[in-house]
Design a protein around this motif. Structure first.
Motif, PDB file in Angstrom:
ATOM      1  N   GLN A  34      31.465  33.516 101.177  1.00 47.92           N
ATOM      2  CA  GLN A  34      30.731  33.132  99.978  1.00 47.92           C
ATOM      3  C   GLN A  34      31.693  32.945  98.807  1.00 47.92           C
ATOM      4  N   ASN A  35      31.295  32.018  97.896  1.00 45.37           N
ATOM      5  CA  ASN A  35      32.083  31.751  96.680  1.00 45.37           C
ATOM      6  C   ASN A  35      33.545  31.462  96.999  1.00 45.37           C
ATOM      7  N   TYR A  36      33.765  30.738  98.096  1.00 44.54           N
ATOM      8  CA  TYR A  36      35.131  30.462  98.564  1.00 44.54           C
ATOM      9  C   TYR A  36      35.397  28.965  98.518  1.00 44.54           C
ATOM     10  N   ILE A  37      36.507  28.604  97.938  1.00 46.82           N
ATOM     11  CA  ILE A  37      36.938  27.210  97.934  1.00 46.82           C
ATOM     12  C   ILE A  37      38.455  27.183  97.888  1.00 46.82           C
ATOM     13  N   THR A  38      39.054  26.340  98.732  1.00 48.35           N
ATOM     14  CA  THR A  38      40.518  26.314  98.809  1.00 48.35           C
ATOM     15  C   THR A  38      41.003  24.907  99.140  1.00 48.35           C
ATOM     16  N   GLY A  39      42.283  24.709  98.912  1.00 45.56           N
ATOM     17  CA  GLY A  39      42.935  23.423  99.139  1.00 45.56           C
ATOM     18  C   GLY A  39      44.233  23.405  98.358  1.00 45.56           C
ATOM     19  N   VAL A  40      44.579  22.249  97.807  1.00 49.93           N
ATOM     20  CA  VAL A  40      45.748  22.157  96.930  1.00 49.93           C
ATOM     21  C   VAL A  40      45.298  22.533  95.526  1.00 49.93           C
ATOM     22  N   VAL A  41      45.725  23.712  95.059  1.00 49.16           N
ATOM     23  CA  VAL A  41      45.255  24.243  93.783  1.00 49.16           C
ATOM     24  C   VAL A  41      46.065  23.635  92.637  1.00 49.16           C
ATOM     25  N   MET A  42      45.347  23.183  91.615  1.00 52.84           N
ATOM     26  CA  MET A  42      45.962  22.567  90.443  1.00 52.84           C
ATOM     27  C   MET A  42      45.762  23.494  89.248  1.00 52.84           C
ATOM     28  N   TRP A  43      46.865  24.063  88.746  1.00 54.79           N
ATOM     29  CA  TRP A  43      46.809  24.974  87.616  1.00 54.79           C
ATOM     30  C   TRP A  43      47.345  24.300  86.360  1.00 54.79           C
TER      31      TRP A  43
ATOM     32  N   GLY B 183      41.404  16.523  94.792  1.00 54.61           N
ATOM     33  CA  GLY B 183      40.249  15.916  95.432  1.00 54.61           C
ATOM     34  C   GLY B 183      40.477  15.304  96.792  1.00 54.61           C
ATOM     35  N   MET B 184      41.721  15.211  97.231  1.00 52.34           N
ATOM     36  CA  MET B 184      41.986  14.588  98.534  1.00 52.34           C
ATOM     37  C   MET B 184      41.295  15.330  99.669  1.00 52.34           C
ATOM     38  N   GLY B 185      41.146  16.650  99.532  1.00 56.35           N
ATOM     39  CA  GLY B 185      40.482  17.417 100.567  1.00 56.35           C
ATOM     40  C   GLY B 185      40.438  18.892 100.216  1.00 56.35           C
ATOM     41  N   TYR B 186      39.253  19.429 100.012  1.00 55.61           N
ATOM     42  CA  TYR B 186      39.116  20.861  99.781  1.00 55.61           C
ATOM     43  C   TYR B 186      37.934  21.384 100.590  1.00 55.61           C
ATOM     44  N   VAL B 187      38.071  22.606 101.061  1.00 58.20           N
ATOM     45  CA  VAL B 187      37.069  23.222 101.928  1.00 58.20           C
ATOM     46  C   VAL B 187      36.413  24.368 101.175  1.00 58.20           C
ATOM     47  N   PHE B 188      35.125  24.584 101.414  1.00 57.05           N
ATOM     48  CA  PHE B 188      34.397  25.588 100.646  1.00 57.05           C
ATOM     49  C   PHE B 188      33.269  26.190 101.474  1.00 57.05           C
ATOM     50  N   SER B 189      32.921  27.424 101.132  1.00 56.12           N
ATOM     51  CA  SER B 189      31.765  28.048 101.767  1.00 56.12           C
ATOM     52  C   SER B 189      30.514  27.302 101.327  1.00 56.12           C
ATOM     53  N   ASN B 190      29.556  27.212 102.230  1.00 54.88           N
ATOM     54  CA  ASN B 190      28.441  26.307 101.989  1.00 54.88           C
ATOM     55  C   ASN B 190      27.356  26.880 101.073  1.00 54.88           C
ATOM     56  N   ASP B 191      27.608  28.046 100.501  1.00 51.92           N
ATOM     57  CA  ASP B 191      26.721  28.518  99.436  1.00 51.92           C
ATOM     58  C   ASP B 191      27.052  27.852  98.102  1.00 51.92           C
ATOM     59  N   LEU B 192      28.248  27.241  97.995  1.00 54.79           N
ATOM     60  CA  LEU B 192      28.688  26.684  96.717  1.00 54.79           C
ATOM     61  C   LEU B 192      27.992  25.381  96.308  1.00 54.79           C
ATOM     62  N   PRO B 193      27.664  24.466  97.217  1.00 53.59           N
ATOM     63  CA  PRO B 193      27.060  23.210  96.754  1.00 53.59           C
ATOM     64  C   PRO B 193      25.855  23.394  95.844  1.00 53.59           C
TER      65      PRO B 193
END
Length: 390
Positions: free
Chosen positions: A264-273, A303-313
């Motif tokens: 839950q509440n998980y999203i990852t990929g190339v992080v931009m800080w 935006g090229m590709g990020y994965v997330f837990s499906n509670d986030l949408p």
């Protein structure tokens, strides 16, 4: 000349000359609405310090024009190189249905109205092509959502023959779906017919009634989130992935099945800080201060590709009600996450999500989760080599 509405379904143009017979002609309402709004806007711009944010109503005719425009179109403000603003019309949700009464009525005492719509919110749009039962039929662990232009058939077919063809990975069901908008131009009818045939053949195509363009990528992403929230809440994870990407589904599934990966509440990929907002009006990534006033974006995923837990949408769609839309879609998702107080996470090994790989080396592609490629054919060639027996 007098211009007036005819029963809400079209326009009539009638001469005021008494010695002439009345002449009627029916013209498509969309063109006349746009032409009338353009004329009125141009006149006001010429004689006053005019802002698209607030429009002065000079008379009842203008009120009628704006009301009718709102009935049939969403009015979108986008930056342009010369004047920082461009009006763009997209079909409104009920454009082909009987016009319903607006939730907020314009008071007779009102002298000005705003024509700015929250255009990114997916409730403004509806699906033309849909697969509403796909997740019920497959019960997927992972859903791969690919935003793609309507005419990019080669990209879709390349994905269908490579990573998009992976339906079961490590014992978990995976589905891949493509999202397109509406196409424009003289061949739009032909393209639409081809999309409908493609949909019948593959049953993996979603289409919504926003106009497919670079500036509408935020709308496209939010429509993806809405589909996941309303059509596929049972999935465990989802991934938004561009159509020019290589995806190693095995490595992705290993990451998602790891015991330390949150559900839950998980999203990852190339992080931009700490990314600065581009204020150069000639840049592809220009965003005006009106659309996003802060000098830096919140932390977001490329935006090229990020994965997330499906509670986030569902949460992101809800948050978007409070976040003014701007045209950098990945940063906009980051703004929604900040509103939710959810921080994007780096993957356990940041090298899993690569932007570019340089010269092809099979061993590199065996280790990554995703990277950008140059063409659909390159994806096919690399996939064949990666999958060959060793």
């Amino acid at each position: 000349m007098e211009v007036k509405l005819s029963n809400g379904y079209g326009w009539k143009r009638c001469s005021l000359a008494q010695d002439r017979a009345q002449h009627r002609c029916h013209i498509k309402k969309g063109f006349i609405l746009l032409l009338t709004l353009t004329f009125l806007s141009s006149a006001i711009i010429h004689f006053s310090d005019f802002s698209l944010k607030t429009i002065e109503l000079p008379d009842n005719l203008y009120k009628n024009v704006v009301n009718q425009i709102h009935s049939y179109y969403m009015i979108i403000k986008l930056p342009s190189g010369r004047d920082n603003q461009t009006i763009f019309l997209a079909p409104a949700p009920n454009a082909n249905q009987q016009v319903q009464q607006r939730a907020t009525q314009i008071s007779t005492q009102t002298t000005a109205i705003s024509v700015h719509h929250h255009v990114a919110h997916p409730s403004n749009y509806h699906f033309i092509l849909d697969e509403p039962d796909k997740c019920r039929q497959w019960d997927p662990f992972l859903v791969l959502m690919v935003p793609v232009a309507p005419n990019q058939v080669k990209a879709r077919n390349a994905i269908r023959s490579t990573w998009g063809n992976e339906s079961t990975v490590q014992g978990k069901a995976v589905i891949t779906l493509f999202l397109v908008g509406l196409t424009g131009g003289s061949n739009s009818e032909k393209v639409q017919q081809q999309l409908e045939e493609e949909s019948r053949q593959h049953r993996d195509l979603l289409q919504s009634n926003f106009v497919d363009s670079y500036f509408n990528l935020t709308i496209k992403t939010m429509v993806i989130m809405d589909w996941l929230a309303t059509r596929c809440p049972q999935a465990n994870f989802s991934m938004k992935v561009d159509s020019d990407m290589y995806i190693n589904i095995e490595n992705l599934m290993t990451l998602l099945l790891a015991p330390n990966t949150p559900r839950q509440n998980y999203i990852t990929g190339v992080v931009m800080w700490n990314r600065s907002v581009v204020r150069n009006k000639h840049s592809k990534w220009y965003v005006s201060e009106e659309l996003y006033p802060e000098p830096k974006y919140p932390t977001y995923l490329l935006g090229m590709g990020y994965v997330f837990s499906n509670d986030l949408p569902e949460k992101i769609v809800e948050a978007s009600k409070a976040i003014k839309p701007f045209n950098i879609e990945d940063a906009y998702v980051g703004a929604c996450l900040k509103h939710l107080d959810i921080a994007p996470l780096s993957p356990p090994d940041p090298s899993l999500f690569r932007v570019y790989m340089g010269h092809y080396k099979r061993e590199d592609f065996l280790r990554v989760i995703t990277t950008i490629l140059g063409s659909p054919q390159q994806l096919i060639d690399i996939w064949k080599d990666v999958k060959r027996p060793t």
